[in-house]
Write a protein that holds these residues in place. Structure first.
Motif, PDB file in Angstrom:
ATOM      1  N   UNK A   1       0.819  -1.216   0.000  1.00  0.00           N
ATOM      2  CA  UNK A   1       0.000   0.000   0.000  1.00  0.00           C
ATOM      3  C   UNK A   1       0.853   1.267   0.000  1.00  0.00           C
ATOM      4  N   UNK A   2       2.166   1.110  -0.173  1.00  0.00           N
ATOM      5  CA  UNK A   2       3.132   2.204  -0.275  1.00  0.00           C
ATOM      6  C   UNK A   2       3.154   3.079   0.990  1.00  0.00           C
ATOM      7  N   UNK A   3       2.817   2.461   2.110  1.00  0.00           N
ATOM      8  CA  UNK A   3       2.985   3.141   3.396  1.00  0.00           C
ATOM      9  C   UNK A   3       4.365   2.881   3.957  1.00  0.00           C
ATOM     10  N   UNK A   4       5.093   1.936   3.357  1.00  0.00           N
ATOM     11  CA  UNK A   4       6.466   1.619   3.745  1.00  0.00           C
ATOM     12  C   UNK A   4       7.282   1.344   2.490  1.00  0.00           C
ATOM     13  N   UNK A   5       8.549   1.725   2.519  1.00  0.00           N
ATOM     14  CA  UNK A   5       9.441   1.506   1.387  1.00  0.00           C
ATOM     15  C   UNK A   5      10.321   0.270   1.585  1.00  0.00           C
ATOM     16  N   UNK A   6      10.284  -0.314   2.776  1.00  0.00           N
ATOM     17  CA  UNK A   6      11.088  -1.501   3.062  1.00  0.00           C
ATOM     18  C   UNK A   6      10.493  -2.241   4.242  1.00  0.00           C
ATOM     19  N   UNK A   7      10.843  -3.521   4.340  1.00  0.00           N
ATOM     20  CA  UNK A   7      10.441  -4.345   5.478  1.00  0.00           C
ATOM     21  C   UNK A   7      11.692  -5.003   6.055  1.00  0.00           C
ATOM     22  N   UNK A   8      11.913  -4.823   7.341  1.00  0.00           N
ATOM     23  CA  UNK A   8      13.007  -5.486   8.056  1.00  0.00           C
ATOM     24  C   UNK A   8      12.394  -6.594   8.900  1.00  0.00           C
ATOM     25  N   UNK A   9      12.870  -7.839   8.701  1.00  0.00           N
ATOM     26  CA  UNK A   9      12.290  -8.952   9.452  1.00  0.00           C
ATOM     27  C   UNK A   9      13.377  -9.982   9.762  1.00  0.00           C
ATOM     28  N   UNK A  10      13.202 -10.691  10.904  1.00  0.00           N
ATOM     29  CA  UNK A  10      14.196 -11.697  11.284  1.00  0.00           C
ATOM     30  C   UNK A  10      14.157 -12.903  10.351  1.00  0.00           C
ATOM     31  N   UNK A  11      15.332 -13.526  10.154  1.00  0.00           N
ATOM     32  CA  UNK A  11      15.415 -14.718   9.306  1.00  0.00           C
ATOM     33  C   UNK A  11      16.624 -15.537   9.720  1.00  0.00           C
ATOM     34  N   UNK A  12      16.381 -16.590  10.542  1.00  0.00           N
ATOM     35  CA  UNK A  12      17.441 -17.532  10.897  1.00  0.00           C
ATOM     36  C   UNK A  12      18.668 -16.913  11.530  1.00  0.00           C
ATOM     37  N   UNK A  13      18.501 -16.059  12.495  1.00  0.00           N
ATOM     38  CA  UNK A  13      19.640 -15.433  13.149  1.00  0.00           C
ATOM     39  C   UNK A  13      20.157 -14.204  12.437  1.00  0.00           C
TER      40      UNK A  13
END
Length: 359
Positions: free
Chosen positions: A111-123
């Motif tokens: 929805x273009x409310x964010x330009x990136x997503x930071x999320x955990x992945x295996x440490x």
């Protein structure tokens, strides 16, 4: 007429006396030299402003505010460390909003409310960017993410989850087709005012709509069908281009009603010198100077780029705002033209029916 009569007359005033300074000034004002001199100065100033406005917007893009989604729990130290490193690397221009559910974070990206997503992945950390939201912003975030990962010791994988189309690797095609619609929209109106001055107000609006529909179709057909540069949602893109052309054409018509022959000056200033650099098409809004980033959303070029961009890359997540901006400019321009149509250049005299009937 004799050769003597055809010779240029000396600058004499009444009764053969030399002209006074006041008479010379009045003669200059009445001559074609005054508007020609004014045009020389205006064109020179417009050229400098045109180059300056684009240089100001694009020469040194700097992040001012980049919304991003953070998926992390209280115990997820690696993601928290990486997020803090990203904020420091981007000089606190990254605005993080925390989401508990990865699906909600991805929805914010769509929805273009964010330009990136930071999320955990295996440490480590997954950094999802969206090239379709602005290739320069995605590149900036990706490069910063890799550097921060090396500096903090957090493994990072950068993924472009909304890549640009192959025929438009820099994301400029939509900007250029919108630019074409903006400029040809008001140039068409200038030509109607010159070559079709006899059109009545209603006829002028109708012909503006006609060339807007045909012009929008031509732009979309050439870019998509002939060149294959961008895969457009054809009907929607065509109508956005047509609405853009009609809007900018009517903006010129409004200024033509208010200012006569000088109407191209405010139209060019509003649409090209201010509107196009601030549209977010060549440089995404987060990298524009703050003032331009806010102004651009309220002008037809920015609204056109936004509507076209969302139609091509974010189907199902449409915004009504850019359409409202285009419609508002078009309606206000038409209203001013209608109310002040008696001042509009052109038109033709109507002869009453009984005037042509023999008595």
């Amino acid at each position: 007429m004799s050769h003597e009569d055809a010779r240029p007359r000396p600058p004499y005033g009444a009764h053969g006396r030399p002209r006074t300074p006041r008479e010379r000034r009045q003669a200059y004002k009445d001559s074609p030299y005054l508007p020609a001199t004014v045009l020389v100065l205006i064109v020179a100033a417009a050229a400098g402003l045109f180059a300056g406005s684009y240089t100001y917007a694009m020469a040194d893009p700097t992040p001012h505010r980049i919304p991003a989604a953070l998926v992390a729990g209280p115990g997820d130290r690696a993601t928290q460390v990486f997020a803090a490193g990203m904020e420091k690397a981007l000089d606190t221009s990254l605005e993080l909003r925390t989401y508990a559910d990865p699906a909600d974070a991805r929805r914010a990206l769509d929805e273009q409310r964010a330009f990136a997503v930071l999320r955990p992945a295996g440490g480590g950390v997954e950094l999802d960017v969206a090239g379709a939201s602005g290739s320069a912003v995605a590149q900036l975030l990706g490069e910063a993410g890799l550097k921060v990962g090396d500096a903090t010791g957090v493994p990072v994988r950068v993924t472009d989850v909304k890549p640009l189309q192959k025929g438009d690797p820099r994301g400029l095609a939509l900007f250029y087709i919108s630019l074409a619609a903006v400029i040809m929209g008001f140039l068409g109106a200038t030509q109607l005012s010159i070559h079709a001055r006899g059109l009545d107000p209603a006829e002028r609006v109708a012909f503006t709509a006609a060339y807007a529909l045909l012009g929008g179709f031509a732009i979309a057909a050439i870019v998509d069908w002939l060149l294959g540069a961008v895969d457009l949602p054809f009907v929607q893109s065509w109508l956005i281009l047509a609405l853009t052309m009609f809007t900018t054409g009517m903006v010129f018509t409004m200024f033509n009603t208010l200012m006569g022959r000088w109407a191209l000056i405010p139209t060019w200033g509003l649409m090209v010198i201010i509107g196009n650099p601030s549209s977010g098409g060549a440089v995404s809004w987060p990298l524009l100077p703050t003032v331009l980033g806010h102004i651009g959303r309220w002008l037809p070029p920015g609204a056109s780029v936004s509507a076209q961009h969302t139609a091509v890359y974010y189907q199902g997540h449409q915004f009504v705002f850019p359409y409202l901006v285009l419609a508002a400019w078009a309606l206000v321009s038409c209203a001013v033209f209608r109310v002040l149509r008696h001042r509009a250049p052109g038109g033709r005299a109507r002869t009453p029916e009984h005037a042509g009937t023999a008595s």
